[in-house]
Design a protein around this motif. Structure first.
Motif, PDB file in Angstrom:
ATOM      1  N   ASN A  16      28.861 -42.992 -17.477  1.00  0.00           N
ATOM      2  CA  ASN A  16      28.420 -42.957 -18.871  1.00  0.00           C
ATOM      3  C   ASN A  16      29.365 -43.678 -19.825  1.00  0.00           C
ATOM      4  O   ASN A  16      29.267 -43.508 -21.035  1.00  0.00           O
ATOM      5  N   THR A  17      30.242 -44.492 -19.270  1.00  0.00           N
ATOM      6  CA  THR A  17      31.067 -45.413 -20.048  1.00  0.00           C
ATOM      7  C   THR A  17      30.723 -46.842 -19.632  1.00  0.00           C
ATOM      8  O   THR A  17      30.393 -47.675 -20.459  1.00  0.00           O
ATOM      9  N   LEU A  18      30.768 -47.098 -18.330  1.00  0.00           N
ATOM     10  CA  LEU A  18      30.371 -48.394 -17.778  1.00  0.00           C
ATOM     11  C   LEU A  18      29.051 -48.308 -17.012  1.00  0.00           C
ATOM     12  O   LEU A  18      28.296 -49.268 -16.961  1.00  0.00           O
ATOM     13  N   ALA A  19      28.804 -47.153 -16.397  1.00  0.00           N
ATOM     14  CA  ALA A  19      27.634 -46.953 -15.538  1.00  0.00           C
ATOM     15  C   ALA A  19      26.721 -45.878 -16.145  1.00  0.00           C
ATOM     16  O   ALA A  19      27.186 -44.802 -16.505  1.00  0.00           O
ATOM     17  N   ASP A  20      25.445 -46.192 -16.227  1.00  0.00           N
ATOM     18  CA  ASP A  20      24.455 -45.264 -16.779  1.00  0.00           C
ATOM     19  C   ASP A  20      23.992 -44.315 -15.675  1.00  0.00           C
ATOM     20  O   ASP A  20      23.316 -44.725 -14.735  1.00  0.00           O
ATOM     21  N   THR A  21      24.336 -43.054 -15.815  1.00  0.00           N
ATOM     22  CA  THR A  21      24.023 -42.054 -14.783  1.00  0.00           C
ATOM     23  C   THR A  21      22.720 -41.306 -15.047  1.00  0.00           C
ATOM     24  O   THR A  21      22.386 -40.382 -14.295  1.00  0.00           O
ATOM     25  N   ALA A  41      23.544 -41.642  -5.180  1.00  0.00           N
ATOM     26  CA  ALA A  41      22.703 -42.458  -6.058  1.00  0.00           C
ATOM     27  C   ALA A  41      23.514 -43.359  -6.987  1.00  0.00           C
ATOM     28  O   ALA A  41      22.944 -44.232  -7.657  1.00  0.00           O
ATOM     29  N   ALA A  42      24.817 -43.208  -7.018  1.00  0.00           N
ATOM     30  CA  ALA A  42      25.661 -43.978  -7.949  1.00  0.00           C
ATOM     31  C   ALA A  42      25.551 -45.496  -7.787  1.00  0.00           C
ATOM     32  O   ALA A  42      25.590 -46.219  -8.794  1.00  0.00           O
ATOM     33  N   PRO A  43      25.398 -46.032  -6.578  1.00  0.00           N
ATOM     34  CA  PRO A  43      25.284 -47.493  -6.478  1.00  0.00           C
ATOM     35  C   PRO A  43      24.092 -48.078  -7.239  1.00  0.00           C
ATOM     36  O   PRO A  43      24.088 -49.267  -7.552  1.00  0.00           O
ATOM     37  N   ALA A  44      23.109 -47.260  -7.561  1.00  0.00           N
ATOM     38  CA  ALA A  44      21.935 -47.737  -8.303  1.00  0.00           C
ATOM     39  C   ALA A  44      22.096 -47.602  -9.819  1.00  0.00           C
ATOM     40  O   ALA A  44      21.166 -47.919 -10.568  1.00  0.00           O
ATOM     41  N   ASP A  45      23.262 -47.168 -10.283  1.00  0.00           N
ATOM     42  CA  ASP A  45      23.479 -47.031 -11.726  1.00  0.00           C
ATOM     43  C   ASP A  45      23.336 -48.377 -12.417  1.00  0.00           C
ATOM     44  O   ASP A  45      23.983 -49.355 -12.013  1.00  0.00           O
ATOM     45  N   TRP A  81      30.161 -51.570  -6.730  1.00  0.00           N
ATOM     46  CA  TRP A  81      29.405 -51.547  -7.983  1.00  0.00           C
ATOM     47  C   TRP A  81      30.131 -52.357  -9.058  1.00  0.00           C
ATOM     48  O   TRP A  81      29.509 -53.171  -9.767  1.00  0.00           O
ATOM     49  N   LEU A  82      31.432 -52.163  -9.186  1.00  0.00           N
ATOM     50  CA  LEU A  82      32.214 -52.910 -10.182  1.00  0.00           C
ATOM     51  C   LEU A  82      32.088 -54.417  -9.941  1.00  0.00           C
ATOM     52  O   LEU A  82      31.859 -55.191 -10.877  1.00  0.00           O
ATOM     53  N   ALA A  83      32.219 -54.836  -8.685  1.00  0.00           N
ATOM     54  CA  ALA A  83      32.128 -56.260  -8.354  1.00  0.00           C
ATOM     55  C   ALA A  83      30.720 -56.798  -8.600  1.00  0.00           C
ATOM     56  O   ALA A  83      30.552 -57.894  -9.150  1.00  0.00           O
ATOM     57  N   ALA A  84      29.711 -56.027  -8.224  1.00  0.00           N
ATOM     58  CA  ALA A  84      28.327 -56.478  -8.379  1.00  0.00           C
ATOM     59  C   ALA A  84      27.948 -56.706  -9.843  1.00  0.00           C
ATOM     60  O   ALA A  84      27.079 -57.519 -10.139  1.00  0.00           O
TER      61      ALA A  84
END
Length: 163
Positions: A16-21, A41-45, A81-84
């Motif tokens: 909820n700062t970089l990734a929408d959960t 499910a985090a990789p799909a954020d 996720w960060l790299a993608a």
């Protein structure tokens, strides 16, 4: 004492700062909470544009450090996720798998450790309790208020020490 010859660091939270959960919040409203599914499910954020833009902006003048309450077992998915999403390279500090302390305690301890060797220019986080404690400790804070608030996630961060 911080080394002033090195670039300062900008510290970014993830969820909820970089990734929408938002798409995985329902796992936290189940009883019992389904933590395995929540983290799986985090990789799909989807990325949060405001947070990503701020991280890229800060990377021009600071080294970026990531500080999350996610457990260590999520490291590979998180790094991928960060790299993608084209986020700046930087060290990733994660919660030990069995650590259930509230995020405000674990994150403040790491911030203080970082500040012992580097200037911490800013912390960017959505957790109000983390932000409050960091400000009281003298850190500059940007409150990430660009994602929808989640009572379930806030409870998990404070009471269950899970993220």
């Amino acid at each position: 004492m911080a080394d002033t010859r090195e670039r300062p660091v900008a510290v970014f939270d993830l969820d909820n700062t970089l990734a929408d959960t938002a798409h995985r919040q329902h796992f936290l409203t189940e009883r019992p909470r389904n933590w395995d599914a929540f983290f799986a499910a985090a990789p799909a954020d989807p990325p949060l544009a405001e947070g990503v833009a701020l991280a890229r902006e800060q990377a021009r003048v600071c080294d970026v450090v990531y500080l999350t309450g996610r457990p260590e077992r999520c490291r590979r998915d998180t790094v991928d996720w960060l790299a993608a999403h084209g986020l700046p390279d930087g060290p990733l500090h994660m919660r030990r798998d069995a650590d259930r302390r509230p995020a405000r305690f674990t994150k403040l301890a790491i911030l203080r450790r970082l500040a012992g060797t580097r200037e911490v220019r800013v912390l960017v986080d959505d957790d109000e309790l983390v932000c409050d404690d960091a400000e009281r400790a003298g850190f500059t804070v940007v409150r990430a208020r660009w994602a929808e608030r989640s009572a379930a996630l806030e409870d998990a961060q404070e009471r269950e020490g899970r993220t």
